[in-house]
Design an enzyme around this catalytic site. Structure first.
Site, short mmCIF file in Angstrom:
data_model
loop_
_atom_site.label_atom_id
_atom_site.label_comp_id
_atom_site.label_asym_id
_atom_site.label_seq_id
_atom_site.Cartn_x
_atom_site.Cartn_y
_atom_site.Cartn_z
N ILE A 228 -5.55 2.08 -2.97
CA ILE A 228 -4.19 2.55 -2.75
C ILE A 228 -3.48 2.78 -4.08
O ILE A 228 -2.55 3.56 -4.19
CB ILE A 228 -3.43 1.55 -1.83
CG1 ILE A 228 -2.28 2.25 -1.12
CG2 ILE A 228 -3.00 0.32 -2.58
CD1 ILE A 228 -1.79 1.50 0.09
N ASP A 229 -3.96 2.10 -5.13
CA ASP A 229 -3.35 2.22 -6.46
C ASP A 229 -3.78 3.48 -7.20
O ASP A 229 -3.27 3.76 -8.28
CB ASP A 229 -3.72 0.99 -7.31
CG ASP A 229 -3.04 -0.27 -6.84
OD1 ASP A 229 -2.00 -0.17 -6.16
OD2 ASP A 229 -3.54 -1.37 -7.14
N ILE B 97 4.62 -3.32 3.32
CA ILE B 97 4.95 -2.11 4.07
C ILE B 97 4.41 -0.86 3.37
O ILE B 97 4.31 0.20 3.98
CB ILE B 97 6.46 -1.93 4.35
CG1 ILE B 97 7.31 -1.98 3.09
CG2 ILE B 97 6.95 -2.98 5.33
CD1 ILE B 97 8.78 -1.62 3.34
N ARG C 184 1.33 -0.47 2.48
CA ARG C 184 -0.06 -0.18 2.82
C ARG C 184 -0.32 -0.03 4.32
O ARG C 184 -1.45 0.26 4.72
CB ARG C 184 -1.04 -1.17 2.20
CG ARG C 184 -0.77 -2.62 2.32
CD ARG C 184 -2.02 -3.44 1.95
NE ARG C 184 -2.27 -3.65 0.54
CZ ARG C 184 -3.27 -3.08 -0.15
NH1 ARG C 184 -4.10 -2.25 0.42
NH2 ARG C 184 -3.45 -3.35 -1.42
#
Lengths: 342, 342, 342, 342
Positions: free
Chosen positions: C126-127, C272, C274
């Site tokens: 996600i990063d 929230i 992810r």
């Protein structure tokens, strides 16, 4: 007439819609003039104004916050505060005030009315805890934001077998937790109105883990356990012998981990609940409140505030605004318990 | 008890939340059993069922539509329809029915009650046009979807100096147009309740063009001009001598272009207003309706439907559901006219 | 072929879209069979499976999280871990694996390939900090959630003359802070890649207060000041002599208050970011990754992972996934500094 | 330097973000001055300007549309048009222009460069059909809006056993249909790039009805059947012998009903796809385009436009903008066919 408008207390989606409603109808229907007072009661106190006509309220309907700014200034706590306000109103030629705010702002409005100032109030509390009205604007927006956050957290809770604790607004009344928890499918909802038993909460959490996936616990910032002292500050040792490192949400996740052995995480929604564009419900309610307030001013019906009863906008005495906090009644809380732990 | 549940009529966000509320409380609090009937009254008519227990209602709270399917089947228009239903209910051992639907579905429910079937109703109309309840679920979702579309169109209208006409749902009652137009800052709102004067509409449009940017006109699909025959089908020639190529929205944009010389475009929101995840307001209302309906069934209080009055869920006779259409009262329409043309 | 699929590491919007893409094309185009492994590498390690065919992947495209569950289990840290995996794969008749995960999950995949297991990887972080691909899915969703939160906070910052600090994800790479801060109109953006000078931050904050309204500071959870030890735990005394009561966001708000005398508040977005439904960008990318992965499996091109280069899906060696962290390059950070303090 | 800025063609989310990026960096980093030209090339043609400095670009980042207005005016189609522009630029002391627009606007920019005007271009097409750049801003927003509409329609399709046809933008290139259809889980996607066989479409629709629920068909406004003349106007008789009463979406729903006997409905998304606040992707891309454009102006690198290649902003000759339409390549269309009819 020349009418001042001010907004006090915490910001709330819909404030600008109220201002727009007041000014649009005041100018176009009644031919009044307006003065914007800046930063709540600080405005009339210090004579801080800004122009406020139809051009200034264009395009503000969908915007959160307040174009007038806000503060928690209370003129009754300032020496000669009331006198200064009266002088400034006289000097600016103000015939009446529309004061938009919560318990404190309307408390000042109520007392000023008794002292001869012409005020009409518009109730504002994002927590929906004002007894005199069915709903206040901003609440629906906050509940939707919290619900959307809970919706998002369900998939994380499921994927990681992790309990998630969501801390929402509500110091004295649990309406946001109740509605967002109900709408978001929370497995436990904790409110300030009823002290909770941490063992019971953990039992719900464990039951949910057994049935399916991981639980979501929604907790009002003002909820408290039935033992221990939750008035402790962050950093102090609580009655359970643990150092408090945050609010009730942090504390709960810590206790759940210790007592159930399951991973738990906290999300504190904080300020994102009060910012941003209002929902349709809040825009309609706020606009109708604004229209109702200017009607009251035009009718010379001072010392009143507008309120929603069913689907109607009515006027009630300003004192009602401060008379009592509207907390969640026991039957509304009982109603949702069927969803706990499941 | 063994209870059947069905959903009839057009789909509406919140139907699944009602079903979940009925089943969760019915099973967990009262120990009842449930049978899902498929596709409205077609289900009991043809004996079409599907399993309906706590596992089947997991995760459906945020989902639009209805897991039971829907139809507009009316057993009173089918030979031996009622008899077939009674036989099927007997065969399946059904003690009571929860019927979720609008005027037609509840009309059937009401008549079946008179014939000895145990029915409790839950009102459903996305148009919010049922007189017996302050609000119906789905309406708030539809209004928010329409408002968000209007929000988006403002920037296009501004950038292109173009009038935009937004056609929203509402054949007989203009609630969606009224609330979404008010919330979206529309410059003209047209409802079925009041025939409109096309010249007046064009005057508003032109005024708005002069003041600032381009106007947004929000129109209910059922709105009609005070002259001409808007019951014409697409393709026919209307009373103004023009071939109708769509609904009222298309027609309006055409007339505005001809009469004002300004560009006008139409957006017909259509089905996107009724799909998708419900808002918090609708999820809370629908869930409470579900809980209230199973309470009524458990209490043996048949021939009733649940309704919202203020903030309370109450029971009213099923006949009230069909007694009269709740249209927009004249004072609510007058209230918004201050925003027209501005 | 009989193919196992697993998801490892933190959950991320788009995982289900990958699984769906793999299975749909695998079954329909190539005629393969699938086995779902539960909870990351724990699945093949312990032989935990669930059915995975076309019916199981229906409707999961818009859902966050992962239907397969996830964990951080590393078989190389468990005695006989690799042997157990090989035995379980043989017993289940698995010909190849699709492993969806980040550095750790793909590191295991890479080593297993060297030991003769047929693996194709799909990168997930996600990063967005994986060097071998232009973007990873989930990142766009996280950035949009953070941006929407920042949008909301602007109105609160304005109304209350308050600095707002928003802490977003990003332990080692500041992509989420960079993109959400840029998109949200932040006045200061702080990343792990460049130690920040707290005096400079306060200077920006004060400048912004002078120019207009209140500032928004966006900070990666992994950002650190150029003095002091931010590796301290909550509750310890930091190098500035203050007790740390939370993450970098809390610390920053405290310092800003002390140094500028202005009110500051923190919002920690946390989980929230992810959860929830993926954006279109992430659904398209994740689906294309899934299709690309099954193509690689079908082609027998093991030891590879799929990656995005420009608009193309390509295959790169699995080792590249773990070779180096993709941090924000200095020119991207310099690029946004024009917006600081303004 | 004194720099003019203009926006031409259809509005697109992100235009304001470009303007803001150009002005903020131009003023703060380079010390340039700016003049806003109104309504595309009409502005320099008629000398229509508006002030454009840092205060004018405050708060516009999240706003759709363009604060400068737009038009489709082409100075090369107006007598002495170019001369007038040159005179006006000289009179206003303009050293260079930043032109933000699509094929037409940049075509003018390219020709003016050849005539000695200093222009830097920024590509804008919501359809994403410009060959010289990987993506254009606005496209991601349009795709997300369409995807959200499709998400909503799934529940309606399921509840009513009805095929839903969604018509999205895309006259010559089907990118919006491809990406929104893929992201929304459409069961058929039809693009202008490949003539479709109506029998094949109906076969997919019928297959989907058999497998599960009702299908969603996503169609570009420019898609055409392989027989018949879809260039017909609404009201004319098409090659299938039917009166055309709308666009391709209406036509498709009609044909599907006739050929399959299933109910079908159309939703035409229209203008809501191009309005409103941009997504994070579009805000970041548009801001970076703005920063890149002013860098090019400052460097005196005229006759160029900015473009995205991978993750980098590069400069390419303006002629490339108009050289060829970027249509959906056959392999991208083949890629999604695995989802058709399923």
């Amino acid at each position: 007439m020349r009418i001042g408008v001010l907004t006090g207390g915490g910001d709330c989606p819909g404030l600008n819609a109220v201002i727009r409603g007041v000014v649009r109808k005041g100018v176009q229907t009644y031919g009044h003039e307006f003065v914007g007072f800046r930063d709540g009661w600080k405005g009339p106190l210090q004579g801080l104004t800004r122009p406020l006509g139809v051009p200034e309220v264009r395009g503000i309907l969908p915007r959160g916050g307040t174009i007038l700014g806000s503060s928690r200034t209370n003129p009754f706590k300032i020496e000669n505060g009331v006198e200064q306000i009266k002088n400034n109103l006289a000097e600016l030629g103000i015939d009446a005030l529309v004061a938009i705010g919560g318990e404190d702002t309307l408390g000042v409005a109520s007392k000023l009315t008794d002292l001869g100032v012409n005020v009409v109030g518009v109730p504002k509390t994002i927590d929906n805890d004002l007894g005199a009205t069915d709903y206040t604007f901003g609440f629906d927006t906050a509940v939707n934001i919290a619900m959307e956050a809970i919706d998002r957290l369900h998939t994380t809770a499921e994927s990681h077998h992790r309990c998630l604790v969501v801390e929402v607004m509500g110091r004295h009344a649990g309406w946001i937790a109740l509605h967002s928890g109900l709408a978001g499918g929370a497995n436990v909802i904790l409110l300030p109105e009823r002290k909770f038993d941490i063992d019971q909460v953990c039992a719900y959490v464990e039951k949910r883990f057994e049935i399916q996936y991981a639980p979501i616990v929604v907790v009002s910032e003002g909820a408290i356990p039935d033992e221990g002292d939750m008035t402790l500050q962050s950093g102090e040792v609580d009655a359970f012998g643990h150092v408090r490192l945050g609010g009730i949400g942090q504390w709960l996740a810590g206790e759940i981990e210790k007592r159930t052995g399951k991973e738990a995480r906290t999300v504190v929604l904080g300020h994102i609940q009060r910012g941003g564009t209002p929902t349709a419900f809040d825009r309609v309610l706020a606009t109708r409140f604004g229209l109702g307030a200017i009607d009251a001013v035009h009718a010379g019906d001072f010392g009143k505030m507008v309120a929603l009863r069913g689907t109607e906008i009515v006027r009630v005495p300003l004192q009602e605004a401060t008379r009592e906090l509207k907390t969640v009644p026991v039957e509304r809380y009982d109603e949702v318990e069927v969803f706990f732990g499941n």
